[in-house]
Write a protein that holds these residues in place. Structure first.
Motif, PDB file in Angstrom:
ATOM      1  N   ALA A 134       0.864  -1.185   0.000  1.00 15.03           N
ATOM      2  CA  ALA A 134       0.000   0.000   0.000  1.00 15.03           C
ATOM      3  C   ALA A 134       0.901   1.236   0.000  1.00 15.03           C
ATOM      4  N   GLU A 135       0.482   2.247  -0.743  1.00 15.91           N
ATOM      5  CA  GLU A 135       1.285   3.476  -0.797  1.00 15.91           C
ATOM      6  C   GLU A 135       0.440   4.683  -0.457  1.00 15.91           C
ATOM      7  N   GLY A 136       1.102   5.767  -0.061  1.00 16.15           N
ATOM      8  CA  GLY A 136       0.368   6.979   0.280  1.00 16.15           C
ATOM      9  C   GLY A 136       1.255   8.195   0.062  1.00 16.15           C
ATOM     10  N   PRO A 137       0.714   9.390   0.325  1.00 18.38           N
ATOM     11  CA  PRO A 137       1.454  10.621   0.034  1.00 18.38           C
ATOM     12  C   PRO A 137       2.596  10.902   1.024  1.00 18.38           C
ATOM     13  N   GLU A 138       3.643  11.561   0.535  1.00 15.63           N
ATOM     14  CA  GLU A 138       4.750  11.961   1.423  1.00 15.63           C
ATOM     15  C   GLU A 138       4.396  13.239   2.178  1.00 15.63           C
ATOM     16  N   ILE A 139       3.589  14.086   1.566  1.00 15.14           N
ATOM     17  CA  ILE A 139       3.076  15.260   2.289  1.00 15.14           C
ATOM     18  C   ILE A 139       1.769  14.820   2.939  1.00 15.14           C
ATOM     19  N   GLU A 140       1.738  14.897   4.262  1.00 16.28           N
ATOM     20  CA  GLU A 140       0.598  14.354   5.003  1.00 16.28           C
ATOM     21  C   GLU A 140      -0.054  15.424   5.858  1.00 16.28           C
ATOM     22  N   ASP A 141      -1.249  15.122   6.328  1.00 14.72           N
ATOM     23  CA  ASP A 141      -1.830  16.005   7.339  1.00 14.72           C
ATOM     24  C   ASP A 141      -1.546  15.405   8.716  1.00 14.72           C
ATOM     25  N   ASP A 142      -1.709  16.248   9.698  1.00 15.05           N
ATOM     26  CA  ASP A 142      -1.377  15.889  11.072  1.00 15.05           C
ATOM     27  C   ASP A 142      -2.146  14.653  11.540  1.00 15.05           C
ATOM     28  N   TRP A 143      -3.379  14.553  11.089  1.00 13.39           N
ATOM     29  CA  TRP A 143      -4.246  13.464  11.536  1.00 13.39           C
ATOM     30  C   TRP A 143      -3.708  12.096  11.114  1.00 13.39           C
ATOM     31  N   HIS A 144      -3.389  11.945   9.849  1.00 14.28           N
ATOM     32  CA  HIS A 144      -2.952  10.627   9.392  1.00 14.28           C
ATOM     33  C   HIS A 144      -1.577  10.261   9.922  1.00 14.28           C
ATOM     34  N   ASN A 145      -0.715  11.258  10.113  1.00 16.59           N
ATOM     35  CA  ASN A 145       0.637  10.952  10.585  1.00 16.59           C
ATOM     36  C   ASN A 145       0.691  10.753  12.098  1.00 16.59           C
ATOM     37  N   PHE A 146      -0.089  11.578  12.827  1.00 23.58           N
ATOM     38  CA  PHE A 146      -0.011  11.554  14.296  1.00 23.58           C
ATOM     39  C   PHE A 146      -1.342  11.273  14.981  1.00 23.58           C
ATOM     40  N   GLY A 147      -2.313  12.149  14.749  1.00 20.63           N
ATOM     41  CA  GLY A 147      -3.571  12.108  15.515  1.00 20.63           C
ATOM     42  C   GLY A 147      -4.204  10.727  15.512  1.00 20.63           C
ATOM     43  N   ALA A 148      -4.408  10.161  14.325  1.00 24.19           N
ATOM     44  CA  ALA A 148      -5.082   8.877  14.214  1.00 24.19           C
ATOM     45  C   ALA A 148      -4.260   7.757  14.827  1.00 24.19           C
ATOM     46  N   MET A 149      -2.937   7.977  14.899  1.00 28.26           N
ATOM     47  CA  MET A 149      -2.070   6.942  15.450  1.00 28.26           C
ATOM     48  C   MET A 149      -1.911   7.112  16.960  1.00 28.26           C
ATOM     49  N   GLN A 177      -5.642  20.266   9.716  1.00 30.85           N
ATOM     50  CA  GLN A 177      -5.220  21.062   8.578  1.00 30.85           C
ATOM     51  C   GLN A 177      -3.741  21.410   8.578  1.00 30.85           C
ATOM     52  N   LYS A 178      -3.031  20.891   9.561  1.00 29.44           N
ATOM     53  CA  LYS A 178      -1.584  21.116   9.584  1.00 29.44           C
ATOM     54  C   LYS A 178      -0.929  20.132   8.623  1.00 29.44           C
ATOM     55  N   TRP A 179      -0.081  20.646   7.769  1.00 32.73           N
ATOM     56  CA  TRP A 179       0.567  19.774   6.794  1.00 32.73           C
ATOM     57  C   TRP A 179       2.026  19.535   7.181  1.00 32.73           C
ATOM     58  N   LEU A 180       2.511  18.354   6.900  1.00 27.65           N
ATOM     59  CA  LEU A 180       3.882  18.009   7.270  1.00 27.65           C
ATOM     60  C   LEU A 180       4.441  16.972   6.298  1.00 27.65           C
ATOM     61  N   LEU A 181       5.739  16.711   6.396  1.00 32.04           N
ATOM     62  CA  LEU A 181       6.321  15.599   5.649  1.00 32.04           C
ATOM     63  C   LEU A 181       6.218  14.384   6.558  1.00 32.04           C
ATOM     64  N   ARG A 182       5.654  13.300   6.060  1.00 28.12           N
ATOM     65  CA  ARG A 182       5.387  12.166   6.941  1.00 28.12           C
ATOM     66  C   ARG A 182       6.684  11.705   7.615  1.00 28.12           C
ATOM     67  N   THR A 183       6.554  11.363   8.902  1.00 26.93           N
ATOM     68  CA  THR A 183       7.721  10.947   9.677  1.00 26.93           C
ATOM     69  C   THR A 183       7.835   9.432   9.730  1.00 26.93           C
ATOM     70  N   HIS A 184       6.783   8.736   9.313  1.00 28.27           N
ATOM     71  CA  HIS A 184       6.793   7.275   9.221  1.00 28.27           C
ATOM     72  C   HIS A 184       5.710   6.862   8.230  1.00 28.27           C
ATOM     73  N   THR A 185       5.803   5.628   7.721  1.00 27.50           N
ATOM     74  CA  THR A 185       4.748   5.235   6.786  1.00 27.50           C
ATOM     75  C   THR A 185       3.546   4.646   7.533  1.00 27.50           C
ATOM     76  N   SER A 186       3.507   4.818   8.853  1.00 27.95           N
ATOM     77  CA  SER A 186       2.287   4.469   9.593  1.00 27.95           C
ATOM     78  C   SER A 186       1.123   5.295   9.058  1.00 27.95           C
ATOM     79  N   SER A 187       1.441   6.464   8.477  1.00 22.05           N
ATOM     80  CA  SER A 187       0.387   7.302   7.899  1.00 22.05           C
ATOM     81  C   SER A 187      -0.328   6.559   6.765  1.00 22.05           C
ATOM     82  N   VAL A 188       0.401   5.698   6.083  1.00 24.06           N
ATOM     83  CA  VAL A 188      -0.232   4.913   5.012  1.00 24.06           C
ATOM     84  C   VAL A 188      -1.162   3.863   5.629  1.00 24.06           C
ATOM     85  N   GLN A 189      -0.706   3.301   6.752  1.00 32.30           N
ATOM     86  CA  GLN A 189      -1.569   2.338   7.454  1.00 32.30           C
ATOM     87  C   GLN A 189      -2.870   3.011   7.868  1.00 32.30           C
TER      88      GLN A 189
END
Ligand code: PHE
Length: 357
Positions: A134-149, A177-189
Motif C-alpha cells: 500500500a502506498e500513500g502521500p509523502e506530504i501528510e496532514d497531522d491526523w494521518h501521521n499523528f492524531g489517528a495513530m 489542517q496542519k501539513w507536514l512531511l510524513r515521519t513514518h509510513t504508519s500514515s499509510v496504514q
C-alpha cells in the motif's frame, strides 16, 4: 640547404598537382605526406643538418610547407565530400577507411540502487505471507501521521520524531489542517484502515522525513517498510513468527532474534526486535556497539484506540504492526557504514551493486 629548398619546391609542385578521385587516393596522399612515416616528417628530421644560423628561416619555410600540405589534404577531403574517420579507426594496411577488427566501445549498464534492491527483497518476502503493498502521500496532514495513530497534539511522544511542518497558506483551524512531511509510513496504514475493512494485511514501503542533522548515522530522510495485519484472533505469537520468518529469509537461518519491551503510542504492548550481529557473529564489533545485537525494527499489537479511530471494533479484531528502516537492513546486508552514501549518487559506490539482483 640549397638542395633542401630545391627539393621542397619540387614537392610543393607535386602536392599541388595531386588529385584524390576516391577515398583510397586521399588516404594514399595522407600516408605519403602527412603520415608518421610521411615526407613532411622526414624533411622535419633534416633540420638537424641545417647550420644553426639558418635554422630559424628554414624552420619557417618548413612550417609553411607543412601547413600547405595539410591544407591541400583538407581541400581534397572536402572535395571528396567525405569526413575522414577518426584516426583510431584508420587502417594503414587497407584502403578501407574503417578497421572493423578494432574492439567496439563498451556498453556500460547501470545498476539498481542498493536501497531499491533491499526494499524489493523485503516486499517479496512479505508478499509470500500474503501481504500486499500500500502506498500513500509523502506530504501528510497531522491526523494521518499523528492524531489517528494515538498521538494527539500535546503528546510527549511526538518528540520521538522531529517533524518538518509545511508553512500554512492560511492559519490552520484545527490539527487536521496542519501539513507536514510524513515521519513514518504508519500514515499509510492510517489511510488503509480508513478505506478498508478487516482482514487487512499490508506493507507500506516509502520515504519518510525527520528534522535531523545529516551525519553518517542520521539523515533528514530515509526509507521504511512498515506492516499491518488486522483480523480476528491475531496474536503476539503471529507477530513474532512473521518477523522471525522475515529475518530468516533476509539474513539466513543462522541469525538469532530477541524482542525487548518498548513503547510506541500506537501499539500496546510494544517491542523492539534485535538480531544477532551478522558482522561479528555475536562476538562484538563497531556495528553492534560490542553488544552482539543490532536493533532492526519496532513493533507491537495495534492499540485499541487506533482501531476505534477507524471504526474497527477492538473487541472483535486485533492486529499487529511493525516498522523498519530499509537503510539499516541494507547496512547489515552490504556493510555500508555511512548513511550519506545512499543519497550522494557517487558512481563508485553505486556501481558496486551492478549485477546484484
Ligand atoms: N512507526 C514507528 C517508527 O517509525 C515504527 C513502528 C511501526 C513501531 C509499527 C511499532 C509499530 O518509528
Amino acid at each position: 640547404m640549397e638542395k633542401l629548398l630545391q627539393e621542397l619546391a619540387h614537392y610543393r609542385a607535386e602536392i599541388q598537382a595531386t588529385q584524390a578521385p576516391d577515398a583510397a587516393a586521399l588516404e594514399a596522399f595522407r600516408i605519403r605526406w602527412l603520415g608518421t612515416k610521411g615526407l613532411v616528417k622526414a624533411i622535419m628530421g633534416e633540420m638537424k643538418n641545417v647550420p644553426a644560423e639558418e635554422r630559424k628561416a628554414f624552420g619557417q619555410t618548413l612550417n609553411e610547407f607543412k601547413q600547405m600540405a595539410e591544407q591541400h589534404f583538407e581541400t581534397l577531403k572536402t572535395a571528396l565530400g567525405e569526413t575522414a574517420p577518426p584516426p583510431a579507426a584508420r587502417s594503414a594496411k587497407s584502403a578501407t577507411a574503417l578497421d572493423y577488427t578494432l574492439p567496439g566501445d563498451p556498453l556500460t549498464v547501470g545498476s539498481r540502487h542498493p536501497l531499491n534492491l533491499v526494499r524489493d527483497q523485503m516486499i517479496s518476502i512479505f508478499k509470500r505471507l500474503g501481504f500486499v503493498v500500500a502506498e500513500g502521500p509523502e506530504i501528510e496532514d497531522d491526523w494521518h501521521n499523528f492524531g489517528a495513530m494515538n498521538l494527539p497534539e500535546d503528546h510527549p511522544a511526538r518528540d520521538m520524531q522531529d517533524t518538518f511542518y509545511l508553512r500554512p497558506t492560511a492559519a490552520p483551524t484545527d490539527a487536521q489542517q496542519k501539513w507536514l512531511l510524513r515521519t513514518h509510513t504508519s500514515s499509510v496504514q492510517a489511510r488503509v484502515m480508513e478505506n478498508q475493512k478487516p482482514p487487512i494485511r499490508v506493507i507500506c514501503p516509502g520515504r519518510v522525513y525527520r528534522n535531523e542533522t545529516v551525519s553518517a548515522r542520521a539523515h533528514c530522510f530515509f526509507h521504511q517498510v512498515e506492516g499491518l495485519y488486522i483480523a480476528e484472533n491475531v496474536s503476539f505469537a503471529d507477530l513474532k513468527q512473521t518477523l522471525y520468518f522475515f529475518v530468516q529469509e533476509m539474513f539466513g537461518n543462522d541469525v538469532k532474534v530477541r524482542f525487548r519491551p518498548s513503547y510506541f503510542p500506537f501499539t500496546e504492548p510494544s517491542a523492539e526486535m534485535d538480531i544477532s550481529c551478522l558482522i561479528c557473529k555475536g562476538k562484538g564489533c563497531n556495528i553492534c556497539k560490542h553488544s552482539g545485537w543490532v536493533e532492526i525494527l519496532g513493533s507491537g499489537m495495534v492499540h485499541p484506540k487506533v482501531l476505534e479511530n477507524f471504526g474497527i471494533d477492538p473487541e472483535r479484531y486485533t492486529g499487529f504492526a511493525f516498522g523498519m528502516g530499509v537503510e539499516r537492513i541494507t547496512q547489515l546486508k552490504y556493510q555500508v557504514n555511512d548513511l550519506r552514501l545512499y543519497s550522494q549518487n557517487d558512481i563508485r559506490f553505486l556501481k558496486q551493486f551492478t549485477g546484484v539482483i
